[in-house]
Every structure is written in C-alpha cells, then in structure tokens.
Motif scaffolding. Structure first.
Motif, PDB file in Angstrom:
ATOM      1  N   ALA A   1       0.894 -14.265 -21.737  1.00  0.00           N
ATOM      2  CA  ALA A   1       1.035 -15.407 -22.648  1.00  0.00           C
ATOM      3  C   ALA A   1      -0.001 -16.484 -22.344  1.00  0.00           C
ATOM      4  O   ALA A   1      -0.491 -17.166 -23.252  1.00  0.00           O
ATOM      5  CB  ALA A   1       2.445 -15.987 -22.552  1.00  0.00           C
TER       6      ALA A   1
ATOM      7  N   PHE B   1       8.338 -21.001 -18.533  1.00  0.00           N
ATOM      8  CA  PHE B   1       8.403 -21.070 -19.996  1.00  0.00           C
ATOM      9  C   PHE B   1       8.231 -22.518 -20.476  1.00  0.00           C
ATOM     10  O   PHE B   1       7.508 -22.788 -21.436  1.00  0.00           O
ATOM     11  CB  PHE B   1       9.739 -20.515 -20.508  1.00  0.00           C
TER      12      PHE B   1
ATOM     13  N   VAL C   1       4.548 -12.978 -19.122  1.00  0.00           N
ATOM     14  CA  VAL C   1       4.350 -14.420 -18.970  1.00  0.00           C
ATOM     15  C   VAL C   1       2.888 -14.705 -18.625  1.00  0.00           C
ATOM     16  O   VAL C   1       2.290 -15.670 -19.127  1.00  0.00           O
ATOM     17  CB  VAL C   1       5.289 -14.994 -17.897  1.00  0.00           C
TER      18      VAL C   1
ATOM     19  N   GLU D   1      11.472 -14.666 -22.684  1.00  0.00           N
ATOM     20  CA  GLU D   1      12.601 -15.531 -22.341  1.00  0.00           C
ATOM     21  C   GLU D   1      13.921 -14.908 -22.768  1.00  0.00           C
ATOM     22  O   GLU D   1      14.909 -14.942 -22.026  1.00  0.00           O
ATOM     23  CB  GLU D   1      12.411 -16.890 -22.988  1.00  0.00           C
TER      24      GLU D   1
ATOM     25  N   LEU E   1       6.266 -15.543 -25.420  1.00  0.00           N
ATOM     26  CA  LEU E   1       7.201 -16.327 -24.606  1.00  0.00           C
ATOM     27  C   LEU E   1       8.634 -16.135 -25.065  1.00  0.00           C
ATOM     28  O   LEU E   1       9.546 -15.990 -24.243  1.00  0.00           O
ATOM     29  CB  LEU E   1       6.834 -17.811 -24.667  1.00  0.00           C
TER      30      LEU E   1
END
Length: 374
Positions: A328, A359, A325, A344, A340
């Motif tokens: 990202a 997210f 994350v 997720e 992502l």
C-alpha cells in the motif's frame, strides 16, 4: 538438501509399514509423536503449511491416545526420570500447531484455545518453580524449557494482537526462565519477536533500541565464532534481517541496505537452505528499506507483487496481509485505500490488531515505515 526434501524422507521412513489404524506399526507411539512433529516442522519450514498442519494433527492424535491434556499436567507436570517427557512432547506439538495456525491467518480465539491450558501451567512453572530450576534435575529443567517455549509462543500471539505490553511482559518472564536454566538470554525466533515488540513499543526509545541491538549482536556473534557448529545454523539469515530492521529504525539506511545485500548472497540463501519464512522476511525487509530511503521503482513493485502471489499460493495469509500494508505504501490513490481496506478487514475480522496504527498513519498521508525511524 532442501528442507521439503528432508520432510519427504522422514515421512517415507515413518510410513513404510502402516498398521490397521493408519499408524506406523513398527514404531512405538512415543516415536510416532516425535517423528510426526518433526515432519510437521520440516513442512512448515519449507513453507508447506497445509502439509505441516496434517502432520501435527497426527502427532496430536497420538498424544490424545496417551491421555495428554491440560488436566493431566495441572497444576504442575510430574518430573519422571528416564521416561518419555510427555509434557514436553505435548507442549512442543501445541507450539507448532499454534504457529502454523498463526501463519495460516486463523482467527485469534482459535489459537488462544490451542494454547490456553498449556500457557497457564507454563506460567505456574515459571513463577512457582523458578528458584528450583538452576539446581534442579535434568527432567525439571526440561519441563522449564518447555514452559519457556509455550510462554514465548503466547507472547508472539499477543504481539500480533497488538498487545505489546503483555507480549513484552511474557517475553521477560520467558527470559527469566531461560537465564535460570542456561544462564543465557532468549535466542532464535523468540528473541527476534521480543526485539520486534520492544522496537514497536517506541518508536525511538533509546534504551529499548540499545537493548535490542545488544541482544541481536550477541546472537549473531555466537553464530559466527570460527570453528563452532553454530555457524551452520540457518537461523543466521533471520537474525541478519532483524539486525537490518534495527539499523532501519535508527535511520541507518545505507548500512541496512548493505547488510541485506550481503545476506542475499549468503550460502544458505543461494543454496535454498534457509526457511521459506526467512527468505520472505528478507525480501520484505529489503522492500521496507527501499521505501524508507525513497529508492523503489516499478521493478520493485513487480517483485513485491510476485512475493504476494507466492505467499497467497502457499497459504501464508498472515504474512500476506502484512506484506499488503507494505505494498500500500508503494501505491497511489485510489488503489492505496482499496488495499488498506482489504488488509484491515481481513486482519480485524480475525482479531489481529498489530497493524491498526499503521493503517491510521497511511490514511493520514504518512508512512508507518518512516514512523519507526529515529
């Protein structure tokens, strides 16, 4: 001495003489439980989760031979003076097994199943015996502290599941037990996760940030008192990381960066005497501070990729996906969306929802790291 080397020495000592059932025949079963648990903890701290899991399974097998299960300790564990504390041994082993499983990224229902019976008994101790704990026998206090550790582990599970209110409620229950027995607040990893929960409940709740800062400064202060053995505790590294997280949440990026740079030069880090998780968390917090201050480049991106590779190689899948994350946020489209989606799917499929809001923020063009800043 490196932590993994210590685990090797313990394992060699435990297995010099092996009986027909695969157990060390020169040790009592109680000692086998203790040693296998300690081996597991050493392997876990060195980042070798598969070996840690193997040792903890051995400890669980010995506990099963002694009949240790939730039924034995329900409704409340017996207090037996001068004997091996089976309740404490059982809960300590479950705690480590649950933590290893969380770090491996196992599904949440599996970990809830590990802790289910123990946490119900632990909550009963915390509520029904709280008034008796301050003046209770050493054995009763030991039972209470074991219950506190179980409650904290379940609170950590709730934190990772995104159930912040439940996590905070359990950490506060654990704090009441700790204060009843020792007169002190939570410490170590339990305190750090409690702080993380109350900070994520915000952001920018001044009362929560003030409480968090008071708690972490108190712990750091205790471990820096001249002449005390607490100065030798390597969890000071993790405490510094949590302090840097609080500084970042307050928008004090320069102070956070300075603290992290000083921590990287600490003797425990330079000599490899801090845990693998502490070292990885130190690196991740450094990346977060750089993102928050807009000070990251290709070199930082490559360094984060190297950390991701190491986490994956060591099977630290929970931290790997949390680090993805962060990664990202450094990327641009379409790679950002691809990362992502991978993160997720992996976290959601295991029912870990702590990063769900992160997210959403990234997809809306924002930064979850900056969203936590006052």
């Amino acid at each position: 001495m490196e932590i993994s080397h210590g685990a090797n020495l313990i394992e060699i000592a435990a297995t010099q003489k092996i009986g027909f059932n695969g157990s060390p025949r020169h040790l009592k079963i109680e000692d086998q439980i203790t040693i296998y648990t300690e081996i597991g903890i050493c392997w876990m701290h060195s980042g070798r989760l598969q070996l840690a899991q193997k040792s903890i399974f051995r400890a669980r097998e010995r506990l099963q031979e002694m009949g240790a299960d939730a039924k034995m300790f329900s409704p409340l564990p017996r207090v037996e003076e001068g004997s091996f504390n089976l309740w404490r041994a059982w809960t300590d082993t479950l705690n480590i097994q649950a933590l290893i499983a969380m770090r491996l990224g196992r599904e949440r229902p599996m970990i809830e199943d590990i802790l289910k019976g123990a946490v119900e008994i632990a909550r009963r101790i915390a509520i029904e015996e709280l008034a008796s704990l301050p003046n209770g026998s050493p054995e009763l206090k030991a039972n209470g502290l074991a219950a506190r550790r179980v409650i904290c582990r379940y609170a950590q599970l709730c934190l990772n599941a995104g159930k912040l209110d439940q996590a905070i409620e359990d950490y506060e229950l654990a704090t009441s037990v700790e204060k009843a027995i020792t007169g002190k607040n939570l410490s170590g990893d339990a305190l750090r996760r409690y702080i993380e929960a109350i900070v994520r409940r915000g952001p920018c709740l001044p009362e929560d940030l003030a409480t968090a800062e008071m708690l972490i400064d108190e712990q750091i202060g205790h471990k820096q008192i001249a002449g005390t053995r607490r100065r030798l505790s390597n969890d000071i590294i993790s405490l510094f990381v949590t302090k840097a997280m609080l500084l970042r949440a307050r928008g004090e990026f320069i102070a956070a960066k300075t603290l992290l740079e000083e921590t990287e030069k600490h003797e425990f880090v330079l000599r490899g005497e801090c845990t693998f998780t502490a070292r990885a968390e130190l690196a991740l917090e450094t990346f977060r501070v750089r993102i928050a201050s807009g000070n990251f480049d290709r070199e930082q991106r490559s360094a984060l990729q190297a950390l991701l590779s190491e986490l994956q190689a060591r099977h630290h899948m929970s931290m790997y996906w949390h680090a993805m994350v962060v990664f990202a946020e450094m990327e641009i489209e379409p790679r950002k969306s691809e990362i992502l989606l991978q993160a997720e799917r992996s976290l959601s499929s295991s029912l870990w929802y702590r990063r769900t809001n992160d997210f959403r923020i990234i997809r809306e063009g924002g930064s979850p790291i900056m969203a936590m800043v006052c």
